[in-house]
Design a protein around this motif. Structure first.
Motif, short mmCIF file in Angstrom:
data_model
loop_
_atom_site.label_atom_id
_atom_site.label_comp_id
_atom_site.label_asym_id
_atom_site.label_seq_id
_atom_site.Cartn_x
_atom_site.Cartn_y
_atom_site.Cartn_z
N VAL A 1 13.44 41.72 3.88
CA VAL A 1 14.32 42.70 3.26
C VAL A 1 14.62 43.80 4.28
O VAL A 1 13.71 44.14 5.06
CB VAL A 1 13.64 43.34 2.01
N PRO A 2 15.82 44.39 4.29
CA PRO A 2 16.07 45.51 5.21
C PRO A 2 15.03 46.62 5.00
O PRO A 2 14.83 47.09 3.88
CB PRO A 2 17.48 45.98 4.84
N LEU A 3 14.38 47.02 6.10
CA LEU A 3 13.29 48.00 6.04
C LEU A 3 13.71 49.28 6.74
O LEU A 3 14.22 49.24 7.87
CB LEU A 3 12.04 47.42 6.71
N PHE A 4 13.50 50.41 6.06
CA PHE A 4 13.81 51.72 6.64
C PHE A 4 12.54 52.58 6.58
O PHE A 4 11.75 52.47 5.64
CB PHE A 4 14.95 52.40 5.87
N LEU A 5 12.39 53.48 7.57
CA LEU A 5 11.20 54.32 7.65
C LEU A 5 11.59 55.78 7.75
O LEU A 5 12.65 56.11 8.29
CB LEU A 5 10.37 53.97 8.90
N HIS A 6 10.69 56.64 7.24
CA HIS A 6 10.81 58.07 7.54
C HIS A 6 9.49 58.54 8.11
O HIS A 6 8.42 58.24 7.59
CB HIS A 6 11.14 58.89 6.29
N GLU A 7 9.56 59.29 9.24
CA GLU A 7 8.37 59.85 9.87
C GLU A 7 8.37 61.36 9.68
O GLU A 7 9.32 62.04 10.08
CB GLU A 7 8.33 59.50 11.35
N GLN A 8 7.31 61.89 9.07
CA GLN A 8 7.26 63.32 8.79
C GLN A 8 6.78 64.15 9.99
O GLN A 8 7.25 65.26 10.22
CB GLN A 8 6.32 63.60 7.61
N ASN A 9 5.84 63.61 10.75
CA ASN A 9 5.19 64.42 11.79
C ASN A 9 5.80 64.23 13.18
O ASN A 9 6.55 63.28 13.42
CB ASN A 9 3.69 64.08 11.84
N SER A 10 5.43 65.13 14.08
CA SER A 10 5.93 65.06 15.46
C SER A 10 5.36 63.85 16.20
O SER A 10 6.03 63.26 17.04
CB SER A 10 5.56 66.35 16.20
N PHE B 1 14.01 57.35 10.39
CA PHE B 1 14.47 58.72 10.22
C PHE B 1 13.33 59.66 10.59
O PHE B 1 12.19 59.48 10.14
CB PHE B 1 14.92 58.95 8.78
N ILE B 2 13.64 60.68 11.39
CA ILE B 2 12.58 61.57 11.88
C ILE B 2 12.85 63.02 11.45
O ILE B 2 13.99 63.43 11.24
CB ILE B 2 12.44 61.49 13.41
N THR B 3 11.73 63.76 11.33
CA THR B 3 11.79 65.17 10.93
C THR B 3 12.05 66.07 12.12
O THR B 3 12.85 67.01 12.05
CB THR B 3 10.46 65.57 10.26
N PHE B 4 11.33 65.79 13.22
CA PHE B 4 11.40 66.65 14.41
C PHE B 4 11.97 65.85 15.59
O PHE B 4 11.57 64.71 15.82
CB PHE B 4 10.01 67.16 14.78
N GLU B 5 12.85 66.50 16.35
CA GLU B 5 13.49 65.87 17.51
C GLU B 5 12.44 65.33 18.50
O GLU B 5 12.65 64.29 19.12
CB GLU B 5 14.38 66.92 18.20
N THR C 1 16.99 63.42 10.77
CA THR C 1 17.50 63.81 9.45
C THR C 1 16.78 65.02 8.87
O THR C 1 17.21 65.54 7.85
CB THR C 1 17.33 62.65 8.44
N GLY C 2 15.67 65.44 9.48
CA GLY C 2 14.84 66.47 8.87
C GLY C 2 13.96 65.88 7.78
O GLY C 2 13.88 64.66 7.61
N LEU C 3 13.31 66.76 7.04
CA LEU C 3 12.36 66.36 6.00
C LEU C 3 12.92 66.69 4.62
O LEU C 3 13.24 67.85 4.35
CB LEU C 3 11.04 67.11 6.21
N PRO C 4 13.03 65.70 3.72
CA PRO C 4 13.50 66.00 2.35
C PRO C 4 12.53 66.93 1.64
O PRO C 4 11.33 66.66 1.59
CB PRO C 4 13.53 64.62 1.68
#
Length: 350
Positions: free
Chosen positions: A113-122, A139-143, A157-160
């Motif tokens: 299945v298409p998998l997407f991730l979000h990383e909160q930390n640096s 998708f990442i919170t910090f550059e 994208t930043g953090l929701p």
């Protein structure tokens, strides 16, 4: 109805961004099915999902070899079970927010299945580093965390953040102080993360004794026992759910630097003295805020260098500056909407 499998829990840092994106998915007509652990915050909190699957799983990192093998086998067994659910339910995509509670779902989705991730930390978790091999987008919170993932897959994208918190950040400062019954004077908010911090709380009390010109809000948390006698310029809470009200009421913040706390402080546009948790994995709390300090928009004090004199120096410096707008400019609004826009674009390309 379109369907998504989503995972993110264990701690509030993983859980609350997952709630924000799940809410946005429901607003877009999706059925949300959630996956987490029985030992995490998700077992105590509501989640906006039509189904909630909680498993008896634990992380592997930091355990002795025997327990690490035992935990790894549980994670794999759970992943196989979820794979059978994927075959049955046929979700349109899978979204994981890192941490060990996301690993079974991420592995089950790999190649299926298409998998997407979000990383909160640096500094990314081992889970997200592994799952990034199979992900369509990360998708990442910090550059600063971009360097850990394939460049073509990675999107800042930043953090929701929770909608309730964002609404409370709009409350005028005077009104916020009325809500928590403190005087309308320069205010320092002090908290030690979701668990609290004895060291930070003890130093805040000493600081309040020296600085009668300031009002203090102190959240003690689970790791601190409230003293019988506190200085009269401290408003004390064991826990306070509406953090947005406390941010609105304050002028300066002293806090740990977990991803959620850091990003909420950016959204509030408040100058801060960060005291990173010294035992955080890969020292990620330090790197969450190092880039902000390099811009001259916060101070960092290592816990082993924490003294009243150092705190006084950093607070006086922040009180002398007008940097709220510059701090707020580092916050990326509408993060949940940005994540979904990227996912929908990617799905349309398939």
């Amino acid at each position: 109805m379109k369907k998504v499998f989503i995972a993110g829990g264990g701690t509030g840092g993983h859980f609350y961004p997952t709630v924000s994106v799940a809410t946005e998915l429901i607003n877009n007509g999706y059925q949300v099915i959630y996956f987490g652990t029985k030992k995490g915050i998700e077992s105590k909190k509501d989640f906006p999902a039509s189904q909630k699957h909680l498993f008896d799983i634990e992380g592997v990192r930091g355990r002795n070899p025997r327990n690490a093998v035992k935990s790894a086998l549980k994670l794999l067994k759970t992943s196989l079970f979820i794979r059978s659910l994927i075959k049955k339910e046929k979700p349109d995509f899978v979204l994981c927010f890192g941490g060990y509670s996301s690993l079974p779902l991420g592995l089950a989705a790999a190649g299926k299945v298409p998998l997407f991730l979000h990383e909160q930390n640096s500094i990314p978790s081992y889970t997200n580093k592994l799952l990034s091999l199979f992900a369509e987008k990360i998708f990442i919170t910090f550059e600063v965390s971009k360097k850990y993932f394939p460049e073509k897959k990675t999107v800042l994208t930043g953090l929701p953040l929770r909608q309730e918190l964002l609404e409370d950040l709009k409350i005028p400062q005077e009104k916020a102080r009325e809500i928590i019954s403190i005087p309308d004077k320069k205010t320092v908010l002090v908290f030690g993360g979701s668990q609290g911090s004895r060291v930070i709380s003890e130093n805040a009390i000493k600081l309040a004794q020296d600085r009668k010109d300031l009002q203090f809000i102190l959240i003690g948390g689970k790791n601190f026992k409230k003293p019988e006698n506190l200085p009269d310029n401290i408003k004390y809470f064991d826990f306070y759910d509406r953090m947005g009200v406390l941010y609105s009421a304050s002028d300066i913040i002293i806090a740990r630097s977990g991803a959620a706390s850091t990003y909420e402080i950016l959204a509030a546009g408040k100058p801060a003295v960060f005291i990173p948790y010294p035992y955080a994995a890969s020292d990620h709390q330090y790197y969450n805020v190092k880039w902000i300090e390099e811009k001259g928009l916060c101070h960092i004090i290592r816990e082993n260098q924490l003294t009243i004199e150092t705190l006084q120096e950093k607070i006086n410096d922040l009180l002398s500056k007008n940097i709220q707008k510059e701090i707020k400019s580092l916050y990326i609004p509408d993060s949940a909407k940005k994540i979904l826009k990227e996912i929908f674009y990617e799905l349309d390309r398939v």
